[in-house]
Design a protein around this motif. Sequence first.
Motif: not given
Lengths: 566, 314, 336
Positions: A346, A349-351, A371, A375, A378-379, A381-383, A385, A390-391, A455, C184, C192-193
Amino acid sequence: MNMDKSETQVIDAAPFQQDGELALEVRDLSVEFESNGEWIQAATDLNYDVYKGEILAIVGESGSGKSSSAMALLGLLPENCRTSGSIKLNGEEIGNLDAGGLRRLRGKRIAVVFQEPMTALDPLYTVGKQIIEAITVHNNMSKSAARERALELLEIVGLPNPEKTFASYPHQLSGGQCQRVVIAQAISCDPDVLIADEATTALDVTVQAEILDLLRNLRHRLHSAILLITHDMGVVADLADRVVVMRSGRIVEIGSTQQIFANAQQPYTQELLSAVPRLGATTVREHVVNREDAPSLSMKNVTIDYPKQGNSPVFRAVEDFSLDIHAGELVALVGESGSGKTTIGRAVMGLVPIASGEVSVLGHDLWKLKKAALRDVRRQIGIVFQDPTSSLDPRMKIGESIGEPLKVAGVAKGRRLDSMVEDLLEQVELPRAFFGRYPNELSGGQKQRVVIARALALSPKLLVADEPTSALDVSVQARFLELLLQLQQNLQFACLFISHDLAVVDLLAHRVVVLRNGKLVEEGPRDAVLRNAKEPYTQRLISAVPLPDPEAQRINRERRVASLRT
Amino acid sequence: MVKFLARRLLSTIPILLVVLTVVFLIIHLTPGSPAAVILGDNATDDQISNLNHQLGLDAPLYQQYFLWIADVFRGNLGASYFLGQSVTSAIISHIGPTFAIAMLAEIIAVTIAIPLGIYAASRRGTVSDVSIMGVSLLGMSIPSFLLGLFLALIFGVNLGWLPVAGYEPLSSGVWNWFQYLILASVALGSMQAALFVRMTRSSMLDVLRKDYIRTVRAKGVKERGVIYLHALRNASLPILTVVGQSVGGLITGAVVTETIFNIPGLGQLIVDSIQRRDLPVIQGTVLFITFAFIFVNLIVDVLYGVLDPRVRLK
Amino acid sequence: MPNVSSTKVLTQRTLVAPSKRSMFVRKIMGSRFTVFGGSIVILLALLAIVGPLLTPYNPLELGPDALAGPSASHWMGTDEFGRDLATRILYGARTSLGIGASVALITAFFGATIGLLASYYRAADNILMRIMDGLMAFPSILLAISLMAALGPKTENVVLSLSVVFTPYIARVVRSAALSIKDELYIDAARVQGVSDLRIILKHVAPNILSPLVVQVTFIFADAIINEASLSFLGAGVPAPAPSWGSILLAGKSVIFESSWMVIFAGGIIILSVLGLNLLGDGLRDLLDPHVQNIRKKRKPFLIFRGLISSRRVPAAFADVEPLLEDQVDVDENPK
């Protein structure tokens, strides 16, 4: 696959103690549940026997009906279920018992251990009280005698300080300890049959190994029959005498464990076994990474704290962690629960904010960016989960979900966007028709493919995959991992693959990083870490993984037990 | 546990501040000067500004605010414009009947509703469950003042069994006292009862679905034990919360119900004060009731700690 | 071991099955009551809109015979000034339902805005939600009465006061629903995207909180009707001589010995409309709310002063949900 009963070939060879007494005889057991006025079959015409002292494993993927059919033995199904058939316990028909009869049976003659130990105990009572309840429900026993017995049981299940555990509340115990308490409860009345319903699935491998040892010891001690419900072929190989393979509510094959693993007759069983990743089985893969270029992901001395929340103080989740991943490289981050592996993911991903250190993606320090620039990074990066359900936004069509990053980044819109999304669907081997579907119309594996497609939409340079297959069945997992490998080879993105499953990691990773309690334990190329681990913790972790091969697992187990003694 | 209590207490501070500020603002932003109200239509401007000065109402608003808050924390809620007594003593002289009605209503609601809710949950989907739920939905749809009117109509006017209006203190005999309160309490308790039934039922069903209930069943514990020893005990936490919150609903209902039965409680005090524009009394009473409500919920939180080891032992 | 495949069927009986009847009853409860509630609400709304056009009487015009019982010319009798009671109740429906609907819409707008902001920005959460907590600490009618005392008895002020009273309830529900959706993973994925906060709130969070919002607004509608009636009944609501259900009750109370019709008819219509809305809200909750269980699971149980944070109504978090089949029975995940 549509399988008629006539096609079901039942193989019965070399059962455990052929001359032994039957504990459980199941005949033509069917379970149905009602949904919107229709009766749907969860299990159909099951026939199997369990002998005293035997461990019979019932294996199958989700939807195979293995759990419902086991719960049917106890009458512990939800209200909207009905069962038919015959169930004999020690030769006595129990299938037609009324509610009272079933109740007297439960806990005394058939006991169960469930999957989630942390939620299986009533939070408002001490552990001791709950075990005493299990004892006194079926036995006329004085309070002090029941207490003595409860303490004895806690000792039998290997809890180090029975007196202390006796007075504890469930929330004060760990998952493994809770599961031992549940087992103590289950064996309190010396049941004829003990059902372990995915009893080790929610536990870490090292804890799982201990619980499996406990079950093996108990079997000698109690002479109960154990019915082991599981999806994990490693657990089966470790423990079971005989195996029942189920699929879509039917029994596909029955045989001794040796026979099933060495010489499965049914194509489904063979498929299932070949889909199981096996630690140490993969051949050495040639892999060249260009380490000249700057790494795609670089973490330097990263420390992450979870801030104070209510009563709980600041918690240091990750300490002084460094890692580089280059383009085209797949690095696996492994560890048990609480090791901080997800937190690191996380943070990448910067979360999650980091307390100190540096996280840079493609040369940009994530925490120093404005910011808008953040952004843009972040583009890249693919994720993916762990939980595919829930994704995905349940109210968005699959096509919209995949297309969203493209749309937001201004890459495409309208017809062009649609065709790009269709290409992505194709890339993850899903039909174009899925474009207009909603997530709840898809299976778990299909959803996870959609997540991968999303992703990859912006052709990321880095993919972070956090336990992407742990919610999937093995056969689905196998196909998914294959897809992931292939995509990575084609697109050459850097990949941080977070997993607790060493066998999966063995299959994919170029390098492996082992974490424990937020600290790096060992790091190196796959073969160095998984074949020749230097750190004792890594060695322990590896030896705790049950191998899906009875003979190999026996050797592995003996070696592990021996190493624990020294 | 001590830490837990301290945190609970701390968390009420911002709530108290908001309550104080809102009450102050409501009263002080009211158009028209209180002095003009007190003195009536014939007062001269001089008289009005004199009285305003006497009451401290010509000071800047923030000054009045801090003075008032200081007063409140000293227990001084000011003096009524019309009653010739302090607000505190006005509240004390009116609190008896309101407290009695609210307590009776709460007792009626709890003793009827919780057993019904448990019964409905354990017989889920049966005719008796559906009937109980239907009646409770109806109960939730009849505001207490309407039920009060209907009860007065039936038992007071048509049957003549009970007095329609008025109040006698407890010193005049228990039955005398009781017969004036019973209709109001039933009217007041019914909506709460309906809420409790639904809440009890849904909390019970919620708990009955938990993993540990399945474990208890798998131990072979009798259904009675499952329901009362495990399900009810766990469900009692959310039920307790709703009972605590119901105090607010009871007071809300009491304000209106008291006027129907002419019971001289806090409700009547407020309504009369509104008609007389007796601002200190409105301010003081609203504040008093709200503080009482907050206090009750604080007690509920403490009970949580007593009942739940996860709170107690953290 | 005997050859399993050749074993004959030994017994074939149903071991455990719920009675057909109980399922039937459950189903009726689920859907038909909702339809029934919805029909009542629509019918009353139509009456409020069309009714006044159909009646030959003027709601304010005094008539010759006061307090007459129901008759052919006055279906519900007349009030203490000889006005046609049916006409006044129809016009009152405009007032009372109008106030209820306005309050519902206004609270929906402000409550949703505040709830969403609070779920997304920590500062907003600390400031706005503390204010909401404070407002919710007042027993609702006390706050409404005080506001009315300050603002003066006017129909617009009733709407304003009740909106202030009920906005916090909506804000609470929206906030907790939004927080559970923020947990969620698809929200993380969007962030992230590179999806902006605003787009996340509008495209992902808002649509998913719509169901709990609609349900809660339905209940607020019912509550507003009750509270308007209470206020008017206390003389602090809609001022005379304008007809509202509460003011008709107030008049009816003083003549309850002579003529109980006023109380019975006006009270009956209030109960009917509140019942209709409650049925509708209950049904909608079951129909629309797949997230109820999520909210319950993810709610921090002892976060802050529980007594004050959850709604006075049965909180959505405790709503009764049908057990999910998938939870208890293995369902085939990959239908081929």
